[in-house]
Motif scaffolding. Structure first.
Motif, mmCIF file in Angstrom:
data_model
loop_
_atom_site.group_PDB
_atom_site.id
_atom_site.type_symbol
_atom_site.label_atom_id
_atom_site.label_comp_id
_atom_site.label_asym_id
_atom_site.label_seq_id
_atom_site.Cartn_x
_atom_site.Cartn_y
_atom_site.Cartn_z
ATOM 1 N N TYR A 108 0.840 -1.190 0.000
ATOM 2 C CA TYR A 108 0.000 0.000 0.000
ATOM 3 C C TYR A 108 0.880 1.246 0.000
ATOM 4 C CZ TYR A 108 -3.620 -3.172 1.760
ATOM 5 O OH TYR A 108 -4.514 -4.210 1.914
ATOM 6 N N VAL A 109 0.334 2.333 -0.506
ATOM 7 C CA VAL A 109 0.917 3.641 -0.263
ATOM 8 C C VAL A 109 -0.050 4.386 0.638
ATOM 9 C CG1 VAL A 109 2.441 3.888 -2.248
ATOM 10 C CG2 VAL A 109 0.033 4.449 -2.489
ATOM 11 N N ALA A 110 0.500 5.074 1.621
ATOM 12 C CA ALA A 110 -0.314 5.867 2.536
ATOM 13 C C ALA A 110 -0.086 7.337 2.224
ATOM 14 C CB ALA A 110 0.061 5.566 3.981
ATOM 15 N N ASP A 111 -1.169 8.111 2.167
ATOM 16 C CA ASP A 111 -1.020 9.542 1.936
ATOM 17 C C ASP A 111 -0.726 10.240 3.263
ATOM 18 O OD1 ASP A 111 -3.468 9.935 3.281
ATOM 19 O OD2 ASP A 111 -4.609 10.198 1.418
ATOM 20 N N ALA A 112 -0.568 11.541 3.217
ATOM 21 C CA ALA A 112 -0.206 12.311 4.411
ATOM 22 C C ALA A 112 -1.232 12.159 5.529
ATOM 23 C CB ALA A 112 -0.019 13.778 4.047
ATOM 24 N N GLY A 113 -2.492 11.907 5.175
ATOM 25 C CA GLY A 113 -3.541 11.724 6.172
ATOM 26 C C GLY A 113 -3.663 10.305 6.686
ATOM 27 N N GLY A 114 -2.869 9.380 6.132
ATOM 28 C CA GLY A 114 -2.893 7.995 6.573
ATOM 29 C C GLY A 114 -3.793 7.086 5.750
ATOM 30 N N ALA A 115 -4.535 7.639 4.779
ATOM 31 C CA ALA A 115 -5.381 6.798 3.925
ATOM 32 C C ALA A 115 -4.490 5.929 3.044
ATOM 33 C CB ALA A 115 -6.296 7.660 3.072
ATOM 34 N N GLU A 116 -4.824 4.648 2.964
ATOM 35 C CA GLU A 116 -4.004 3.694 2.226
ATOM 36 C C GLU A 116 -4.667 3.290 0.920
ATOM 37 O OE1 GLU A 116 -3.111 0.385 4.778
ATOM 38 O OE2 GLU A 116 -2.145 1.661 6.271
ATOM 39 N N THR A 117 -3.819 3.096 -0.113
ATOM 40 C CA THR A 117 -4.264 2.632 -1.424
ATOM 41 C C THR A 117 -3.421 1.427 -1.814
ATOM 42 O OG1 THR A 117 -4.841 4.892 -2.076
ATOM 43 C CG2 THR A 117 -4.573 3.283 -3.845
ATOM 44 N N LEU A 118 -4.101 0.340 -2.163
ATOM 45 C CA LEU A 118 -3.397 -0.874 -2.595
ATOM 46 C C LEU A 118 -2.731 -0.623 -3.937
ATOM 47 C CD1 LEU A 118 -2.951 -3.954 -1.978
ATOM 48 C CD2 LEU A 118 -4.964 -4.363 -3.406
ATOM 49 N N CYS A 119 -1.434 -0.938 -4.040
ATOM 50 C CA CYS A 119 -0.727 -0.707 -5.300
ATOM 51 C C CYS A 119 -0.109 -1.981 -5.884
ATOM 52 C CB CYS A 119 0.314 0.392 -5.161
ATOM 53 S SG CYS A 119 1.548 0.104 -3.919
ATOM 54 N N ALA A 120 0.060 -3.039 -5.074
ATOM 55 C CA ALA A 120 0.633 -4.285 -5.591
ATOM 56 C C ALA A 120 0.345 -5.421 -4.619
ATOM 57 C CB ALA A 120 2.137 -4.147 -5.800
ATOM 58 N N VAL A 121 0.407 -6.638 -5.138
ATOM 59 C CA VAL A 121 0.307 -7.841 -4.308
ATOM 60 C C VAL A 121 1.422 -8.794 -4.731
ATOM 61 C CG1 VAL A 121 -2.172 -7.674 -3.845
ATOM 62 C CG2 VAL A 121 -1.376 -8.918 -5.843
ATOM 63 N N ALA A 122 1.883 -9.580 -3.783
ATOM 64 C CA ALA A 122 2.953 -10.535 -4.062
ATOM 65 C C ALA A 122 2.699 -11.818 -3.281
ATOM 66 C CB ALA A 122 4.309 -9.947 -3.677
ATOM 67 N N GLN A 123 3.242 -12.899 -3.803
ATOM 68 C CA GLN A 123 3.179 -14.185 -3.112
ATOM 69 C C GLN A 123 4.496 -14.897 -3.341
ATOM 70 O OE1 GLN A 123 -0.460 -16.523 -3.178
ATOM 71 N NE2 GLN A 123 0.759 -18.350 -3.666
ATOM 72 N N GLY A 124 4.976 -15.575 -2.324
ATOM 73 C CA GLY A 124 6.255 -16.244 -2.484
ATOM 74 C C GLY A 124 6.465 -17.394 -1.530
ATOM 75 N N THR A 125 7.568 -18.085 -1.762
ATOM 76 C CA THR A 125 7.990 -19.203 -0.938
ATOM 77 C C THR A 125 9.305 -18.841 -0.254
ATOM 78 O OG1 THR A 125 6.961 -20.738 -2.476
ATOM 79 C CG2 THR A 125 8.562 -21.657 -0.941
ATOM 80 N N VAL A 126 9.376 -19.118 1.019
ATOM 81 C CA VAL A 126 10.571 -18.834 1.812
ATOM 82 C C VAL A 126 11.053 -20.156 2.377
ATOM 83 C CG1 VAL A 126 11.491 -17.556 3.786
ATOM 84 C CG2 VAL A 126 9.725 -16.520 2.322
ATOM 85 N N LEU A 127 12.359 -20.388 2.289
ATOM 86 C CA LEU A 127 12.962 -21.654 2.692
ATOM 87 C C LEU A 127 13.886 -21.463 3.879
ATOM 88 C CD1 LEU A 127 14.068 -22.680 -0.898
ATOM 89 C CD2 LEU A 127 11.962 -23.339 0.255
ATOM 90 N N THR A 128 13.958 -22.481 4.737
ATOM 91 C CA THR A 128 14.943 -22.448 5.811
ATOM 92 C C THR A 128 16.303 -22.806 5.213
ATOM 93 O OG1 THR A 128 14.545 -24.761 6.407
ATOM 94 C CG2 THR A 128 13.275 -23.093 7.600
ATOM 95 N N VAL A 129 17.344 -22.282 5.825
ATOM 96 C CA VAL A 129 18.702 -22.590 5.379
ATOM 97 C C VAL A 129 19.471 -23.155 6.567
ATOM 98 C CG1 VAL A 129 18.780 -20.886 3.532
ATOM 99 C CG2 VAL A 129 19.475 -20.220 5.807
#
Length: 131
Positions: free
Chosen positions: A108-129
């Motif tokens: 999200y991006v938040a404006d100066a007043g704190g209102a948020e707008t969705l701008c992207a979504v992501a999904q991923g896999t994280v592995l232990t090392v």
């Protein structure tokens, strides 16, 4: 632990990223949208959004799997240009096993007043090392 890990990442320090929530399979990463992080049209560069998604996904998984994790891969879909002064990446673990987690992130991006707008979504896999 999350703040210490972030502080040990020179690129995160360069961008001025901060972890504002961490635990229970979730994480929130924020950064200020500086002029030197924008592309030619004045929007936050897609690479900055991808960085935020990558790190938020990994922090969310790390809170579920433990600190020794690396991104296995992720995809990102840009929905609209990021124009606000603050970028917020909220990630959560959808599934966590012994050696990997699948996570989702909303940016999200938040404006100066704190209102948020969705701008992207992501999904991923994280592995232990093994360390």
């Amino acid at each position: 632990m999350a703040q210490k890990t972030l502080a040990a990442q020179p690129f995160s320090v360069l961008l001025g990223a901060r972890v504002t929530a961490f635990g229970g399979g979730e994480a929130v990463l924020e950064l200020d949208a500086r002029d030197d992080l924008r592309q030619q049209n004045g929007f936050l560069h897609g690479g900055v959004l991808a960085y935020a998604a990558d790190n938020a996904l990994t922090f969310a998984a790390g809170s579920a799997l433990g600190p020794a994790v690396l991104t296995g891969g992720f995809s990102i879909q840009y929905i609209r240009p990021a124009t606000g002064p603050t970028l917020i990446a909220r990630a959560s673990t959808l599934h966590g096993g012994r050696r990997q987690a699948v996570c989702r992130c909303e940016l999200y991006v938040a404006d100066a007043g704190g209102a948020e707008t969705l701008c992207a979504v992501a999904q991923g896999t994280v592995l232990t090392v093994r360390t």
